[in-house]
Write a protein that holds these residues in place. Structure first.
Motif, PDB file in Angstrom:
ATOM      1  N   ARG A  16      26.480  -6.011 -81.051  1.00  0.00           N
ATOM      2  CA  ARG A  16      25.391  -5.999 -82.031  1.00  0.00           C
ATOM      3  C   ARG A  16      24.067  -5.894 -81.285  1.00  0.00           C
ATOM      4  O   ARG A  16      23.734  -6.750 -80.470  1.00  0.00           O
TER       5      ARG A  16
ATOM      6  N   LEU B 204      18.978  -6.655 -87.147  1.00  0.00           N
ATOM      7  CA  LEU B 204      20.166  -5.959 -86.636  1.00  0.00           C
ATOM      8  C   LEU B 204      19.898  -4.457 -86.713  1.00  0.00           C
ATOM      9  O   LEU B 204      19.877  -3.873 -87.796  1.00  0.00           O
TER      10      LEU B 204
ATOM     11  N   GLU C  34      25.243  -1.677 -84.793  1.00  0.00           N
ATOM     12  CA  GLU C  34      26.450  -2.459 -84.529  1.00  0.00           C
ATOM     13  C   GLU C  34      27.639  -1.516 -84.366  1.00  0.00           C
ATOM     14  O   GLU C  34      27.806  -0.569 -85.141  1.00  0.00           O
TER      15      GLU C  34
ATOM     16  N   ASN D 195      23.662  -5.613 -76.125  1.00  0.00           N
ATOM     17  CA  ASN D 195      23.266  -6.948 -76.570  1.00  0.00           C
ATOM     18  C   ASN D 195      22.861  -7.736 -75.332  1.00  0.00           C
ATOM     19  O   ASN D 195      22.524  -7.144 -74.303  1.00  0.00           O
TER      20      ASN D 195
END
Length: 414
Positions: A46, A305, A308, A363
């Motif tokens: 993510r 976010l 992903e 990430n």
């Protein structure tokens, strides 16, 4: 006196201790000289960005005045809910009423003057055909005829000027009426008084909102709360409308508000240290009682976010090194200067092999690997100082356990 057997026991014990110490310290030196590593595996990544800002209402309106005057009454209190059209502030109207009376008197005088000049113009216009007939009959000289013609044209011009004066006076009267109506301020929207800046007896000043006395209060539409955050220029390009976000508020520790991005600024305000920051608006969702605890101006922090991926090959961040490309490669790619490339060292047959890799999102621990490695490959992860100086095909030794194994051991101890 120490016996022979005792000496042998002491000597044997000393030898064993030395062996143990030698193994321990020798092993430690070997472990220190070895490289840390990890095996390529799959997982989810993510990619997020974090930024700080403040809570804002859906709509915030600065209530000001377009007429100057003393504040006679304030009809609301800070924090009070109001409906559209509710009375907010009354400004002194005496001076405005006097100006309105003068404007009305001026209009009446202008209309009377226009009526008088209209009558004079009509007489002159109606009489002019008779003067034309007398001139044709030779009963009026050319000079007298020119004088009558000039008198008629002058009467028309005077009447037109009087009509313009009437129109000007009417506009002036309407302006005075408008000013008088604006001396009574009413709520333009339904909302809450979130900042009351005026006091009875102060002077309301028309003008820009940053002048003292110009903004009397702020009314906020609290039906929809937002977080307005400032995102760095390097990250705003990854921010899109519709992305999921989570917002925390300093005043409400432990509470997380779910939200989504509804607006991304296309330009920066170029103010002080915010020159390279862009405003991003996040609309907040949640229980009404939780949203009612929010106040405009509260400090907030948002995590957005941006991307992903699931079940992809992942390479540890610390294993990816940046190298400057060659001029030949740049020319092949049509570039004027060498471009950087990403490489990873893979352990194979006791040596470090340099591999060119293509990476994707990241990430805090991993890069998404798009090309260059296979699942199970052992990649070197440190020490970073040694990795930077490492050469292709150099002989290396690995530590006994991988980073993942060490992390599981530490987790089990906790």
């Amino acid at each position: 006196m120490i016996s022979r057997n005792t000496k042998l026991l002491i000597g044997g014990a000393t030898f064993v201790v030395l062996i143990v110490l030698g193994i321990a310290f020798g092993g430690s030196r070997d472990e220190d000289s070895a490289y840390s590593w990890d095996a390529m595996g799959r997982g989810d990544i993510r990619e997020t960005i974090s930024a700080s800002g403040e809570i804002r209402a859906k709509t915030q309106i600065n209530i000001g005045t377009s007429v100057a005057g003393e504040i006679k009454a304030i009809h609301v209190k800070d924090g009070q809910n109001v409906k559209a059209g509710d009375l907010l502030v009354t400004i002194d109207q005496e001076r405005l009423r006097q100006a309105l009376a003068q404007a009305q008197a001026g209009l009446d005088a202008a209309r009377q003057d226009a009526s008088r000049l209209e009558a004079a113009m009509r007489r002159s216009v109606d009489s002019f055909p008779r003067y034309e007939a007398l001139r044709q009959q030779g009963l009026m000289s050319d000079e007298d005829f020119r004088q009558q013609k000039l008198a008629k044209e002058s009467a028309v011009l005077s009447y037109n000027s009087a009509r313009a004066a009437v129109a000007q006076s009417e506009a002036n009267l309407k302006g005075m009426q408008d000013g008088l109506s604006k001396a009574t301020l009413r709520a333009p929207i339904a909302g809450r008084v979130t900042s009351l800046k005026a006091e009875k007896g102060e002077t309301a000043i028309p003008g820009m909102s940053n002048l003292p006395g110009a903004t009397l209060m702020i009314i906020s539409d609290m039906s929809e709360m937002q977080a307005e955050i400032k995102v760095n220029e390097s990250e705003v390009v990854r921010t899109k409308v519709g992305q999921t976000a989570q917002v925390t508020v300093e005043s409400l520790p432990g509470k997380v508000f779910q939200g989504s991005v509804i607006e991304v600024a296309t330009g920066t305000e170029k103010v002080g240290t915010d020159a390279n920051l862009y405003k991003v608006k996040v609309v907040l969702a949640g229980q009404r009682e939780d949203l009612d605890n929010l106040r405009p101006g509260m400090s907030a922090r948002a995590v957005i976010l941006t991307h992903e991926v699931k079940g992809v090959l992942r390479v540890p961040l610390q294993s990816v090194l940046e190298r400057e490309g060659s001029l030949e490669d740049a020319q092949k790619q049509g570039l004027l200067a060498p471009a950087s490339r990403n490489i990873v060292f893979v352990f194979k047959n006791g040596k470090a092999e340099e591999r060119l890799v293509q990476i994707g999102i990241a990430n805090t621990q991993f890069f998404e690997l798009k090309e260059g490695l296979a699942e199970g490959d052992k990649v070197l992860t440190g020490p970073i100082r040694k990795l930077k100086d490492l050469k292709d095909k150099a002989t290396v030794s690995l530590r006994a356990r991988s980073d993942s194994e060490l992390a599981k051991t530490k987790g089990a101890k906790k």
